[in-house]
Design a protein around this motif. Structure first.
Motif, PDB file in Angstrom:
ATOM      1  N   ARG A   1       0.824  -1.212   0.000  1.00 19.28           N
ATOM      2  CA  ARG A   1       0.000   0.000   0.000  1.00 19.28           C
ATOM      3  C   ARG A   1       0.860   1.265   0.000  1.00 19.28           C
ATOM      4  O   ARG A   1       2.030   1.237   0.372  1.00 19.28           O
ATOM      5  CB  ARG A   1      -0.924   0.020   1.230  1.00 19.28           C
ATOM      6  CG  ARG A   1      -1.832  -1.195   1.336  1.00 19.28           C
ATOM      7  CD  ARG A   1      -2.788  -1.089   2.514  1.00 19.28           C
ATOM      8  NE  ARG A   1      -3.535  -2.318   2.687  1.00 19.28           N
ATOM      9  CZ  ARG A   1      -4.625  -2.645   1.998  1.00 19.28           C
ATOM     10  NH1 ARG A   1      -5.084  -1.798   1.094  1.00 19.28           N
ATOM     11  NH2 ARG A   1      -5.248  -3.787   2.210  1.00 19.28           N
ATOM     12  N   GLU A   2       0.230   2.356  -0.416  1.00 21.57           N
ATOM     13  CA  GLU A   2       0.875   3.669  -0.376  1.00 21.57           C
ATOM     14  C   GLU A   2       1.060   4.108   1.073  1.00 21.57           C
ATOM     15  O   GLU A   2       0.205   3.883   1.924  1.00 21.57           O
ATOM     16  CB  GLU A   2       0.005   4.704  -1.091  1.00 21.57           C
ATOM     17  CG  GLU A   2      -0.176   4.458  -2.572  1.00 21.57           C
ATOM     18  CD  GLU A   2       0.924   5.101  -3.392  1.00 21.57           C
ATOM     19  OE1 GLU A   2       1.873   5.658  -2.792  1.00 21.57           O
ATOM     20  OE2 GLU A   2       0.827   5.039  -4.628  1.00 21.57           O
ATOM     21  N   ALA A   3       2.177   4.792   1.313  1.00 18.10           N
ATOM     22  CA  ALA A   3       2.428   5.410   2.624  1.00 18.10           C
ATOM     23  C   ALA A   3       3.233   6.675   2.379  1.00 18.10           C
ATOM     24  O   ALA A   3       4.414   6.767   2.689  1.00 18.10           O
ATOM     25  CB  ALA A   3       3.169   4.472   3.553  1.00 18.10           C
TER      26      ALA A   3
ATOM     27  N   LEU B   1      -2.394  -0.729  -5.241  1.00 17.52           N
ATOM     28  CA  LEU B   1      -1.650   0.332  -5.917  1.00 17.52           C
ATOM     29  C   LEU B   1      -2.270   0.713  -7.261  1.00 17.52           C
ATOM     30  O   LEU B   1      -1.825   1.670  -7.903  1.00 17.52           O
ATOM     31  CB  LEU B   1      -0.191  -0.102  -6.129  1.00 17.52           C
ATOM     32  CG  LEU B   1       0.593  -0.432  -4.857  1.00 17.52           C
ATOM     33  CD1 LEU B   1       1.995  -0.907  -5.219  1.00 17.52           C
ATOM     34  CD2 LEU B   1       0.662   0.773  -3.926  1.00 17.52           C
ATOM     35  N   HIS B   2      -3.269  -0.051  -7.706  1.00 15.72           N
ATOM     36  CA  HIS B   2      -3.999   0.250  -8.947  1.00 15.72           C
ATOM     37  C   HIS B   2      -3.043   0.398 -10.135  1.00 15.72           C
ATOM     38  O   HIS B   2      -3.054   1.411 -10.852  1.00 15.72           O
ATOM     39  CB  HIS B   2      -4.841   1.520  -8.775  1.00 15.72           C
ATOM     40  CG  HIS B   2      -5.765   1.468  -7.594  1.00 15.72           C
ATOM     41  ND1 HIS B   2      -6.849   0.623  -7.524  1.00 15.72           N
ATOM     42  CD2 HIS B   2      -5.725   2.147  -6.407  1.00 15.72           C
ATOM     43  CE1 HIS B   2      -7.458   0.787  -6.359  1.00 15.72           C
ATOM     44  NE2 HIS B   2      -6.797   1.704  -5.665  1.00 15.72           N
ATOM     45  N   LEU B   3      -2.245  -0.602 -10.361  1.00 16.86           N
ATOM     46  CA  LEU B   3      -1.249  -0.556 -11.430  1.00 16.86           C
ATOM     47  C   LEU B   3      -1.811  -0.957 -12.787  1.00 16.86           C
ATOM     48  O   LEU B   3      -1.244  -0.608 -13.824  1.00 16.86           O
ATOM     49  CB  LEU B   3      -0.081  -1.495 -11.090  1.00 16.86           C
ATOM     50  CG  LEU B   3       0.632  -1.240  -9.758  1.00 16.86           C
ATOM     51  CD1 LEU B   3       1.726  -2.289  -9.546  1.00 16.86           C
ATOM     52  CD2 LEU B   3       1.216   0.170  -9.704  1.00 16.86           C
TER      53      LEU B   3
ATOM     54  N   GLY C   1      -6.530  -4.451 -18.293  1.00 11.34           N
ATOM     55  CA  GLY C   1      -5.995  -5.463 -17.393  1.00 11.34           C
ATOM     56  C   GLY C   1      -4.495  -5.645 -17.483  1.00 11.34           C
ATOM     57  O   GLY C   1      -3.915  -6.486 -16.786  1.00 11.34           O
ATOM     58  N   GLY C   2      -3.829  -4.854 -18.335  1.00  3.58           N
ATOM     59  CA  GLY C   2      -2.375  -4.941 -18.467  1.00  3.58           C
ATOM     60  C   GLY C   2      -1.678  -3.957 -17.546  1.00  3.58           C
ATOM     61  O   GLY C   2      -2.310  -3.078 -16.939  1.00  3.58           O
ATOM     62  N   ILE C   3      -0.373  -4.107 -17.440  1.00  4.76           N
ATOM     63  CA  ILE C   3       0.467  -3.183 -16.668  1.00  4.76           C
ATOM     64  C   ILE C   3       1.557  -2.688 -17.610  1.00  4.76           C
ATOM     65  O   ILE C   3       2.388  -3.482 -18.080  1.00  4.76           O
ATOM     66  CB  ILE C   3       1.098  -3.871 -15.442  1.00  4.76           C
ATOM     67  CG1 ILE C   3       0.006  -4.393 -14.502  1.00  4.76           C
ATOM     68  CG2 ILE C   3       2.031  -2.908 -14.707  1.00  4.76           C
ATOM     69  CD1 ILE C   3       0.546  -5.168 -13.312  1.00  4.76           C
ATOM     70  N   ARG C   4       1.569  -1.406 -17.885  1.00  2.66           N
ATOM     71  CA  ARG C   4       2.567  -0.870 -18.809  1.00  2.66           C
ATOM     72  C   ARG C   4       3.914  -0.792 -18.112  1.00  2.66           C
ATOM     73  O   ARG C   4       4.026  -0.281 -16.996  1.00  2.66           O
ATOM     74  CB  ARG C   4       2.145   0.511 -19.330  1.00  2.66           C
ATOM     75  CG  ARG C   4       3.001   1.001 -20.497  1.00  2.66           C
ATOM     76  CD  ARG C   4       2.348   2.182 -21.195  1.00  2.66           C
ATOM     77  NE  ARG C   4       2.363   3.364 -20.371  1.00  2.66           N
ATOM     78  CZ  ARG C   4       3.391   4.222 -20.287  1.00  2.66           C
ATOM     79  NH1 ARG C   4       4.493   4.000 -20.997  1.00  2.66           N
ATOM     80  NH2 ARG C   4       3.314   5.289 -19.524  1.00  2.66           N
TER      81      ARG C   4
END
Length: 359
Positions: free
Chosen positions: A115-117, A304-306, A311-314
């Protein structure tokens, strides 16, 4: 909450390569007391012992059959009996590397979320939380099998299993077995099981066997180029076979000679005693083996919503284009053992360019 400059998630070949290069570049063991200004790292591995997914491969998968295991960094493999099961030979080799390098690996530790912090990240695991500047993710695919759904599947009275649950062909002696899938593992298992059972092979598409004199090095370069193009564009990647086609390996030739490669179109439904064929007829089966592959195990990165809308991750090299704190290795073009080694080095080099200089 503990702190590490870099958290590596996964202790297979890609994770071990990253750990090796982090240590070589001066990162210390984050599990030990260190000067607060020191760069540190830790490896969190869900497996109870060394070996990654290799320790869970089926018993009949021998070193002579696997597609080659590339040496870990500066640690040549010892002579290995080609007939030894890969699930014992490879973990033994990995364990020797871990001991020789003195890598800080905590296991078994399952990471549930990242998660973001603020400027940092928090890695949540069943062994506590770690704050970190960066994550090198090397979780592979073994824990995320693809399991298709077909009407009536829950009514089947026989046995259903996925490739990852397969032990040996002897379990199916004398039975009628539907093998589903058009990849390398499907053909391997089809050949084995057809020695002792009646088999039926189902695929969604007509399998493509290369007849052009398959050269692994050339095919490997072509495949990597295609996968890189996909991940740099943010497109979801397909299976290895979707890029390469199938080769006429000795086991594929043996299956063909036995008549086991007579492919059928996918059945339309599962019934209590078997499957309903595409033409409406019925085939009785005792077992359905879903040799339907795996996808990257990345659910812990979902906070992190990547992923994009497709549905891919660049990707840009090993780093996620949208968040360069996250590096994915053993992913996309680096799923091979040689690719995993190179990706570990590339990820560490890229992270060092971005990290705050040590005072």
């Amino acid at each position: 909450m503990r702190r590490a400059s870099v958290v590596v998630i996964g202790g297979g070949q890609a994770g071990l390569s990253a750990a090796y290069h982090l240590k070589r570049r001066g990162f210390a063991d984050a599990s030990q007391d260190q000067d607060q200004s020191a760069r540190t790292f830790i490896v969190l591995d869900a497996a109870p012992t060394a070996g990654g997914a290799w320790s869970r491969r089926w018993e009949s998968l021998r070193m002579a059959t696997v597609n080659g295991i590339f040496d870990l960094p500066r640690f040549p493999k010892p002579a290995i009996d080609p007939e030894e099961p890969s699930r014992t030979a490879v973990p033994r080799y990995f364990a020797a590397f871990e001991r020789a390098e003195g890598l800080p690996i905590l296991r078994p530790v399952t990471v549930h979320a990242v998660r973001e912090a603020g400027l940092d990240l928090v890695v949540e695991s069943d062994a506590g939380e770690w704050t970190t500047q960066a994550v090198i993710n090397a979780t592979g695919t073994w824990t995320n099998p693809v399991l298709p759904r077909y009407p009536g599947q829950e009514t089947f009275r026989g046995r259903q299993l996925h490739t990852r649950d397969y032990g040996s062909a002897s379990e199916f002696a004398g039975k009628r077995v539907a093998v589903v899938g058009g990849g390398i593992s499907a053909v391997q298992l089809l050949e084995e099981i057809s020695r002792v059972a009646t088999t039926f092979w189902y695929t969604r598409r007509e399998p493509f066997f290369r007849a052009d004199g398959f050269e692994p090095e050339v095919a490997g370069r072509e495949t990597i180029a295609k996968v890189i193009a996909d991940v740099e564009a943010g497109r979801p990647t397909g299976s290895v076979v979707s890029y390469t086609g199938l080769a006429w390996t000795p086991y594929a030739l043996a299956a063909r000679e036995r008549g086991a490669l007579e492919r059928r179109p996918m059945f339309t439904a599962v019934e209590p005693a078997g499957v309903r064929e595409a033409d409406g007829s019925f085939t009785e089966v005792d077992v359905i083996l879903w040799a339907t592959g795996f996808k990257a195990a990345l659910a812990h990165l979902d906070p992190l919503h990547l992923r994009n809308a497709d549905g891919g991750i660049r990707m840009a090299g090993t780093q996620v284009a949208a968040d360069p704190r996250i590096h994915l290795i053993g992913f996309g073009p680096s799923q091979s053992t040689v690719g995993a080694n190179r990706a570990g080095r590339e990820a560490v080099t890229a992270l060092l360019r971005r990290m705050t200089p040590v005072p």
